[in-house]
Motif scaffolding. Sequence first.
Motif, PDB file in Angstrom:
ATOM      1  N   ASN A  90       0.839  -1.187   0.000  1.00  0.00           N
ATOM      2  CA  ASN A  90       0.000   0.000   0.000  1.00  0.00           C
ATOM      3  C   ASN A  90       0.884   1.250   0.000  1.00  0.00           C
ATOM      4  O   ASN A  90       1.767   1.388   0.851  1.00  0.00           O
ATOM      5  CB  ASN A  90      -0.912  -0.015   1.230  1.00  0.00           C
ATOM      6  CG  ASN A  90      -1.986   1.031   1.152  1.00  0.00           C
ATOM      7  OD1 ASN A  90      -1.712   2.208   0.974  1.00  0.00           O
ATOM      8  ND2 ASN A  90      -3.227   0.593   1.298  1.00  0.00           N
ATOM      9  N   LEU A  91       0.622   2.128  -0.926  1.00  0.00           N
ATOM     10  CA  LEU A  91       1.409   3.356  -1.055  1.00  0.00           C
ATOM     11  C   LEU A  91       1.396   4.175   0.240  1.00  0.00           C
ATOM     12  O   LEU A  91       2.400   4.783   0.605  1.00  0.00           O
ATOM     13  CB  LEU A  91       0.881   4.199  -2.217  1.00  0.00           C
ATOM     14  CG  LEU A  91       1.656   5.461  -2.566  1.00  0.00           C
ATOM     15  CD1 LEU A  91       3.104   5.130  -2.942  1.00  0.00           C
ATOM     16  CD2 LEU A  91       0.966   6.192  -3.703  1.00  0.00           C
ATOM     17  N   GLU A  92       0.272   4.147   0.963  1.00  0.00           N
ATOM     18  CA  GLU A  92       0.164   4.887   2.221  1.00  0.00           C
ATOM     19  C   GLU A  92       1.122   4.366   3.291  1.00  0.00           C
ATOM     20  O   GLU A  92       1.430   5.068   4.247  1.00  0.00           O
ATOM     21  CB  GLU A  92      -1.261   4.785   2.786  1.00  0.00           C
ATOM     22  CG  GLU A  92      -2.341   5.402   1.951  1.00  0.00           C
ATOM     23  CD  GLU A  92      -3.722   5.083   2.503  1.00  0.00           C
ATOM     24  OE1 GLU A  92      -3.866   4.853   3.716  1.00  0.00           O
ATOM     25  OE2 GLU A  92      -4.665   5.056   1.696  1.00  0.00           O
ATOM     26  N   LYS A  94       4.199   2.692   2.532  1.00  0.00           N
ATOM     27  CA  LYS A  94       5.333   2.204   1.744  1.00  0.00           C
ATOM     28  C   LYS A  94       6.659   2.170   2.494  1.00  0.00           C
ATOM     29  O   LYS A  94       7.549   1.408   2.144  1.00  0.00           O
ATOM     30  CB  LYS A  94       5.487   3.007   0.463  1.00  0.00           C
ATOM     31  CG  LYS A  94       5.960   4.431   0.672  1.00  0.00           C
ATOM     32  CD  LYS A  94       6.123   5.143  -0.651  1.00  0.00           C
ATOM     33  CE  LYS A  94       6.738   6.493  -0.481  1.00  0.00           C
ATOM     34  NZ  LYS A  94       8.124   6.475  -0.040  1.00  0.00           N
ATOM     35  N   ALA A  99       8.054   4.373  -4.325  1.00  0.00           N
ATOM     36  CA  ALA A  99       6.665   4.468  -4.775  1.00  0.00           C
ATOM     37  C   ALA A  99       6.507   4.000  -6.217  1.00  0.00           C
ATOM     38  O   ALA A  99       5.519   3.342  -6.562  1.00  0.00           O
ATOM     39  CB  ALA A  99       6.167   5.903  -4.625  1.00  0.00           C
ATOM     40  N   LEU A 102       5.843   0.193  -6.569  1.00  0.00           N
ATOM     41  CA  LEU A 102       4.633  -0.426  -6.020  1.00  0.00           C
ATOM     42  C   LEU A 102       3.598  -0.583  -7.119  1.00  0.00           C
ATOM     43  O   LEU A 102       3.415   0.297  -7.952  1.00  0.00           O
ATOM     44  CB  LEU A 102       4.083   0.403  -4.862  1.00  0.00           C
ATOM     45  CG  LEU A 102       5.043   0.642  -3.700  1.00  0.00           C
ATOM     46  CD1 LEU A 102       4.319   1.354  -2.566  1.00  0.00           C
ATOM     47  CD2 LEU A 102       5.678  -0.641  -3.213  1.00  0.00           C
ATOM     48  N   ARG A 103       2.916  -1.732  -7.096  1.00  0.00           N
ATOM     49  CA  ARG A 103       1.928  -2.022  -8.135  1.00  0.00           C
ATOM     50  C   ARG A 103       1.003  -3.141  -7.668  1.00  0.00           C
ATOM     51  O   ARG A 103       1.259  -3.782  -6.653  1.00  0.00           O
ATOM     52  CB  ARG A 103       2.626  -2.404  -9.432  1.00  0.00           C
ATOM     53  CG  ARG A 103       3.569  -3.604  -9.299  1.00  0.00           C
ATOM     54  CD  ARG A 103       4.403  -3.775 -10.573  1.00  0.00           C
ATOM     55  NE  ARG A 103       5.312  -4.909 -10.484  1.00  0.00           N
ATOM     56  CZ  ARG A 103       6.523  -4.865  -9.945  1.00  0.00           C
ATOM     57  NH1 ARG A 103       6.983  -3.735  -9.424  1.00  0.00           N
ATOM     58  NH2 ARG A 103       7.293  -5.936  -9.919  1.00  0.00           N
ATOM     59  N   ARG A 130      -4.247  -4.956  -1.774  1.00  0.00           N
ATOM     60  CA  ARG A 130      -3.648  -4.618  -3.074  1.00  0.00           C
ATOM     61  C   ARG A 130      -3.611  -5.789  -4.049  1.00  0.00           C
ATOM     62  O   ARG A 130      -3.100  -5.654  -5.157  1.00  0.00           O
ATOM     63  CB  ARG A 130      -2.220  -4.102  -2.870  1.00  0.00           C
ATOM     64  CG  ARG A 130      -2.134  -2.819  -2.067  1.00  0.00           C
ATOM     65  CD  ARG A 130      -2.587  -1.608  -2.833  1.00  0.00           C
ATOM     66  NE  ARG A 130      -1.652  -1.380  -3.929  1.00  0.00           N
ATOM     67  CZ  ARG A 130      -1.960  -0.757  -5.054  1.00  0.00           C
ATOM     68  NH1 ARG A 130      -3.148  -0.287  -5.244  1.00  0.00           N
ATOM     69  NH2 ARG A 130      -1.049  -0.587  -5.991  1.00  0.00           N
TER      70      ARG A 130
END
Length: 178
Positions: A90-92, A94, A99, A102-103, A130
């Motif tokens: 989750n980017l929040e 990370k 960043a 992330l995928r 995710r």
Amino acid sequence: MFQPRGRLLAPGFIDTQVNGGGGVLFNDRPEPEAIAIIGRAHRRYGTTGFLPTLISDRPQTMARAIDATREAIATVPGVLGIHLEGPYLNLERKGIHPAASLRVPEKDAFSLLTGLGQAGCTLVTLAPERVPPGFIRQLSEAGVLVAAGHTAARYEQVREALGQGLRALPICSTRCRR
């Protein structure tokens, strides 16, 4: 009873998250020689078994790391498998993960994450929110140990993931909300 003089006799440590050591980062050098350097550095401090850990990176780098680990299992003392920490995070949450790396899982993610096969243990850290439905079950049934990390999953999402085979919840990087 054996009593070593001036020495400590204890079982060795097993470290499931070893990003580097001896001046080498696994992400920078995903190759067997780097794993050997990392292993020697950690062995000095009592680690007798470890998982070289790759943080979120490109699929090509992940594949190189898996191949390097497969080779290192046969040649480097203490290599038990690989830990792929990300890139399905989750980017929040990370943390140090780039960043841009992330995928969500791409169509060939399953074959990539199971690429080590029976050669050793594969630990994958991901954010349950995710990944697509059934992805954790598929990995778990293939023998991959799935951990939740760098996640903002809600309580229900974690419960669902546990039902699919999620087995590890690192307290330091997981926050569950009801």
